[in-house]
Design an enzyme around this catalytic site. Structure first.
Site, PDB file in Angstrom:
ATOM      1  N   GLU A 441      42.607  43.460  46.420  1.00  0.00           N
ATOM      2  CA  GLU A 441      42.259  42.126  46.293  1.00  0.00           C
ATOM      3  C   GLU A 441      42.091  41.280  47.739  1.00  0.00           C
ATOM      4  OE1 GLU A 441      41.755  40.317  44.109  1.00  0.00           O
ATOM      5  OE2 GLU A 441      42.239  41.936  42.911  1.00  0.00           O
TER       6      GLU A 441
HETATM    7  C1  FAD Z   1      44.794  51.770  44.593  1.00  0.00           C
HETATM    8  C2  FAD Z   1      43.573  50.649  44.630  1.00  0.00           C
HETATM    9  C3  FAD Z   1      43.355  50.020  43.607  1.00  0.00           C
HETATM   10  C4  FAD Z   1      42.350  49.099  43.632  1.00  0.00           C
HETATM   11  N1  FAD Z   1      42.040  48.236  42.349  1.00  0.00           N
HETATM   12  C5  FAD Z   1      40.798  47.830  42.230  1.00  0.00           C
HETATM   13  C6  FAD Z   1      40.358  47.072  41.256  1.00  0.00           C
HETATM   14  O1  FAD Z   1      40.942  47.071  40.154  1.00  0.00           O
HETATM   15  N2  FAD Z   1      39.237  46.606  41.099  1.00  0.00           N
HETATM   16  C7  FAD Z   1      38.307  46.685  42.126  1.00  0.00           C
HETATM   17  O2  FAD Z   1      37.172  46.110  42.097  1.00  0.00           O
HETATM   18  N3  FAD Z   1      38.688  47.219  43.539  1.00  0.00           N
HETATM   19  C8  FAD Z   1      39.911  47.608  43.531  1.00  0.00           C
HETATM   20  N4  FAD Z   1      40.413  48.383  44.632  1.00  0.00           N
HETATM   21  C9  FAD Z   1      39.537  48.113  45.814  1.00  0.00           C
HETATM   22  C10 FAD Z   1      40.068  47.338  47.008  1.00  0.00           C
HETATM   23  O3  FAD Z   1      40.000  46.074  46.490  1.00  0.00           O
HETATM   24  C11 FAD Z   1      39.145  47.517  48.105  1.00  0.00           C
HETATM   25  O4  FAD Z   1      39.713  48.912  48.620  1.00  0.00           O
HETATM   26  C12 FAD Z   1      39.309  46.612  49.316  1.00  0.00           C
HETATM   27  O5  FAD Z   1      38.894  45.273  48.840  1.00  0.00           O
HETATM   28  C13 FAD Z   1      38.957  46.909  50.543  1.00  0.00           C
HETATM   29  O6  FAD Z   1      37.623  47.536  50.447  1.00  0.00           O
HETATM   30  P1  FAD Z   1      37.283  48.865  51.099  1.00  0.00           P
HETATM   31  O7  FAD Z   1      38.179  49.780  50.852  1.00  0.00           O
HETATM   32  O8  FAD Z   1      35.917  49.103  50.945  1.00  0.00           O
HETATM   33  O9  FAD Z   1      37.301  48.639  52.774  1.00  0.00           O
HETATM   34  P2  FAD Z   1      36.089  48.144  53.902  1.00  0.00           P
HETATM   35  O10 FAD Z   1      35.644  46.741  53.052  1.00  0.00           O
HETATM   36  O11 FAD Z   1      35.454  49.015  54.092  1.00  0.00           O
HETATM   37  O12 FAD Z   1      37.033  47.327  54.755  1.00  0.00           O
HETATM   38  C14 FAD Z   1      37.897  48.217  55.734  1.00  0.00           C
HETATM   39  C15 FAD Z   1      38.670  47.521  56.628  1.00  0.00           C
HETATM   40  O13 FAD Z   1      37.713  46.689  57.568  1.00  0.00           O
HETATM   41  C16 FAD Z   1      37.964  45.389  57.546  1.00  0.00           C
HETATM   42  N5  FAD Z   1      36.975  44.471  57.435  1.00  0.00           N
HETATM   43  C17 FAD Z   1      35.860  44.432  56.550  1.00  0.00           C
HETATM   44  N6  FAD Z   1      35.020  43.243  56.746  1.00  0.00           N
HETATM   45  C18 FAD Z   1      35.800  42.610  57.829  1.00  0.00           C
HETATM   46  C19 FAD Z   1      35.230  41.362  58.317  1.00  0.00           C
HETATM   47  N7  FAD Z   1      34.232  40.706  57.894  1.00  0.00           N
HETATM   48  N8  FAD Z   1      36.351  40.950  59.318  1.00  0.00           N
HETATM   49  C20 FAD Z   1      37.349  41.500  59.305  1.00  0.00           C
HETATM   50  N9  FAD Z   1      37.772  42.643  59.170  1.00  0.00           N
HETATM   51  C21 FAD Z   1      36.874  43.337  58.205  1.00  0.00           C
HETATM   52  C22 FAD Z   1      39.010  45.258  56.300  1.00  0.00           C
HETATM   53  O14 FAD Z   1      39.991  44.156  56.276  1.00  0.00           O
HETATM   54  C23 FAD Z   1      39.721  46.498  56.003  1.00  0.00           C
HETATM   55  O15 FAD Z   1      40.727  46.550  56.833  1.00  0.00           O
HETATM   56  C24 FAD Z   1      41.336  49.165  44.758  1.00  0.00           C
HETATM   57  C25 FAD Z   1      41.749  49.896  45.694  1.00  0.00           C
HETATM   58  C26 FAD Z   1      42.856  50.694  45.539  1.00  0.00           C
HETATM   59  C27 FAD Z   1      42.973  51.794  46.756  1.00  0.00           C
END
Ligand code: FAD
Length: 597
Positions: A441
């Site tokens: 989220e």
């Molecule tokens: C168990 C689980 C359930 C999930 N359920 C759902 C679901 O139901 N539906 C769905 O759509 N998604 C779901 N997700 C996905 C989840 O919402 C994402 O993993 C999350 O939003 C982060 O995206 P990412 O993993 O690609 O990380 P990235 O976007 O690659 O980010 C990596 C890190 O970089 C930081 N970062 C990135 N951009 C910036 C910025 N501009 N400024 C500062 N920091 C930044 C982030 O804070 C993070 O710490 C789920 C994930 C898991 C693990």
């Protein structure tokens, strides 16, 4: 095996004495929520979670979900039956609109239930939780036909919902979405692409799954301005509402992950699946935000919920585990050693969790009541002010309650010493489960950026000024009350630091955005500390008044006042450190070249 007892008394104290829920009787749905009804609902919800959900928590952790070769997913033993009991008792539609089969009761009561559900079994609770978010999005943005087709079945719990945002290359930055939508020429679209990490994407609990999917219509602009929201049912629905053919969406695999094993986290493959636009073309993020905001608050609830259940088990253990003697002499001389709860450091640990839980719960219920006002009030000004509050508090509730929730699960595990590290204690599961709410989220760093970058300056700072004025007025009104001195003075100090930090951003972040980025996380926590400080001051006010009335509640109210004092003396002063860090700005973080990391 860990135990769970829903905090019914605390919830009723907050609703009745701190926030005087009967003040909202003029709002639709609140008239039916008389004190007796509220008490009965809360007690009934507690029973379901304690007796049915909690015993399945460990089962879910150990068994996890299984994907079969045909793409179907089996949930852990007992989950299906527990889900059925939940929906048959009407919990899914507790606060959903009556025209779709819901009970229309306050959202606040649903928040209470969400806490109990998440404490007792987070993985199981996510199946109905996501459905409630999808219901909210369809209520606001769905067409009349979509509402008629999907909502009654979802409210009934026969069909569940999901949110599909994330793709392998695209998480935080949704502008990168590649899933594409091609018009079929009949008003529907063919959706093709891969979504990952989709919670409850496939399972065996319901006969249909309603996926809300973000995709880009062919030829749409790049970035976030070219994204549209679609409703894509797993099984297509005929004009008469009957289930027809399987749609072109399937679960390719499920993730093996750190926690919430009982919830299926799926890779979803869309292969020309038939979908229909929800809301406006290219305004998908706007439509999805309804679900995301609901989900962010619900995830904040998860942080609190895990902190609560971990705390309860840590307290039980600390009262039973015999190690060492109290510094002031034996407290259990008949035993070989004192229970560890006599030790000041154990008390510090337990109290810091307890003080967070009670204020966090208050913050959630306060915000939920505002959500009810924002959605139900007939007075536009009232609605706007409540909506301002929601916008401001959503990143704080999500970011602070989940960060602290995880910290607290670790602290509670620490109370078990080495035994907490052993799976059998159940504490390890709480820690593992509490880790994900900080990430999904919108990772918490993004919540902080949302607060500082978007929410503070919105509408000329109207929301934040309203908060400052409200807390300031409370301090003024209660300044002369000797009984509240220990709460009001530290709150005033914390508020002043929060105001100065806000001013610091205004003076130092506009010309240099890195200053906002570098200080945002500290600011979110500074805000959270003050908001919870305000909650404690309000609790102390109510507890002092209630104590005067007698009725045998003195001991319970004394516990409140002492816990609040701990918060004010030992936790709220962290605002000073956070304020100092914010003022340090971004230079140290940004001047180090990438290759030096
Ligand atoms: C168990 C689980 C359930 C999930 N359920 C759902 C679901 O139901 N539906 C769905 O759509 N998604 C779901 N997700 C996905 C989840 O919402 C994402 O993993 C999350 O939003 C982060 O995206 P990412 O993993 O690609 O990380 P990235 O976007 O690659 O980010 C990596 C890190 O970089 C930081 N970062 C990135 N951009 C910036 C910025 N501009 N400024 C500062 N920091 C930044 C982030 O804070 C993070 O710490 C789920 C994930 C898991 C693990």
């Amino acid at each position: 095996m860990p135990a769970y007892k829903a905090p019914v008394e605390d919830v009723l104290f907050l609703l009745n004495d701190v926030f005087a829920i009967e003040r909202y009787n003029n709002l639709p749905g609140f008239g039916d929520a008389t004190p007796d009804v509220v008490e009965a609902i809360v007690a009934e919800g507690a029973k379901l979670c304690e007796d049915l959900f909690a015993p399945l928590n460990r089962v879910g952790d150990q068994e996890g979900c299984t994907r079969r070769t045909d793409g179907t997913v089996t949930t852990p033993t007992g989950f299906k039956e527990a889900y059925r009991a939940y929906v048959e008792a009407g919990w899914m539609g507790l606060s959903a609109p009556p025209e779709y089969g819901g009970q229309g009761l306050p959202t606040t009561l649903n928040t209470v239930m969400q806490e109990f559900v998440s404490s007792s079994n987070l993985a199981l609770g996510m199946y109905p939780g996501l459905t409630q978010g999808a219901i909210a999005a369809l209520v606001v943005h769905g067409t009349e036909e979509q509402k008629r087709t999907y909502l009654p079945k979802m409210v009934e719990g026969a069909w569940t919902g999901t949110m599909n945002l994330t793709e392998p290359h695209c998480g935080t930055d949704l502008g990168l979405i590649r899933t594409k939508a091609v018009p079929n020429g009949d008003g529907s679209y063919a959706i093709t692409g891969t979504k990952i990490f989709i919670s409850a994407g496939e399972h065996d609990m319901a006969e249909n799954i309603v996926h809300l999917v973000l995709a880009r219509i062919e030829g749409a602009p790049q970035g976030t301005k070219g994204i549209t929201l679609f409703v894509v049912p797993k099984v297509l629905v005929g004009p008469d509402g009957a289930l027809g053919e399987r749609n072109g969406v399937s679960c390719g695999s499920i993730e093996h992950k750190m926690g919430i094993h009982g919830n299926a986290t799926c890779v979803m493959n869309y292969d020309g699946a038939q979908g229909w636009i929800v809301g406006q073309e290219n305004r998908g993020l706007n439509a999805m935000f309804v679900m995301m905001n609901e989900a962010r608050l619900a995830v904040g609830v998860q942080g609190l919920a895990l902190s609560e259940v971990a705390y309860q088990n840590a307290v039980t253990y600390a009262k039973e585990r015999l190690q060492g003697r109290a510094l002031t002499g034996p407290k259990a001389p008949d035993k070989p050693a004192d229970p560890i709860i006599v030790h000041p450091d154990v008390r510090r640990t337990l109290l810091s969790i307890k003080a967070f839980n009670e204020a966090g719960r208050a913050l959630l219920l306060w915000t939920s009541l505002k959500s009810d006002v924002a959605h139900r009030s007939g007075d536009e000004k009232e609605r706007q002010s409540a909506d301002d509050h929601m916008g401001l508090m959503t990143p704080i509730v999500k970011g602070v309650l989940t960060d602290r929730g995880f910290d607290n699960a670790v602290k509670a595990q620490q109370m078990f010493g080495g035994h907490g590290y052993i799976e059998e204690s159940g504490m390890s599961q709480f820690v593992r489960d509490a880790r994900i709410p900080m990430i999904y989220e919108g990772a918490n760093g993004i919540q902080a950026m949302d607060l500082v970058g978007r929410k503070l300056g919105k509408d000329g700072g109207r929301a934040v000024m309203t908060f400052f004025n409200e807390v300031g007025a409370f301090c003024e009104e209660n300044a002369g009350d000797e009984a509240l001195k220990g709460y009001v003075a530290p709150l005033k100090e914390g508020l002043s630091q929060l105001q100065q930090a806000t001013l610091w951003f205004m003076n130092n972040a506009l010309a240099k955005p890195d200053n906002a980025g570098a200080g945002a996380y500290d600011y979110m926590h500074l805000f959270g500390l003050v908001a919870m400080g305000y909650m404690w001051a309000k609790i102390a006010r109510a507890a002092t008044d209630k104590k005067k009335l007698g009725n045998g509640v003195g001991e319970r109210m004394d516990a409140k006042l002492l816990t609040g004092r701990f918060y004010m003396e030992r936790m709220l002063p962290e605002t000073g450190t956070l304020f100092t860090r914010i003022q340090a700005g971004s230079d140290a973080a940004m001047s180090i070249p990438v290759e030096m990391f």
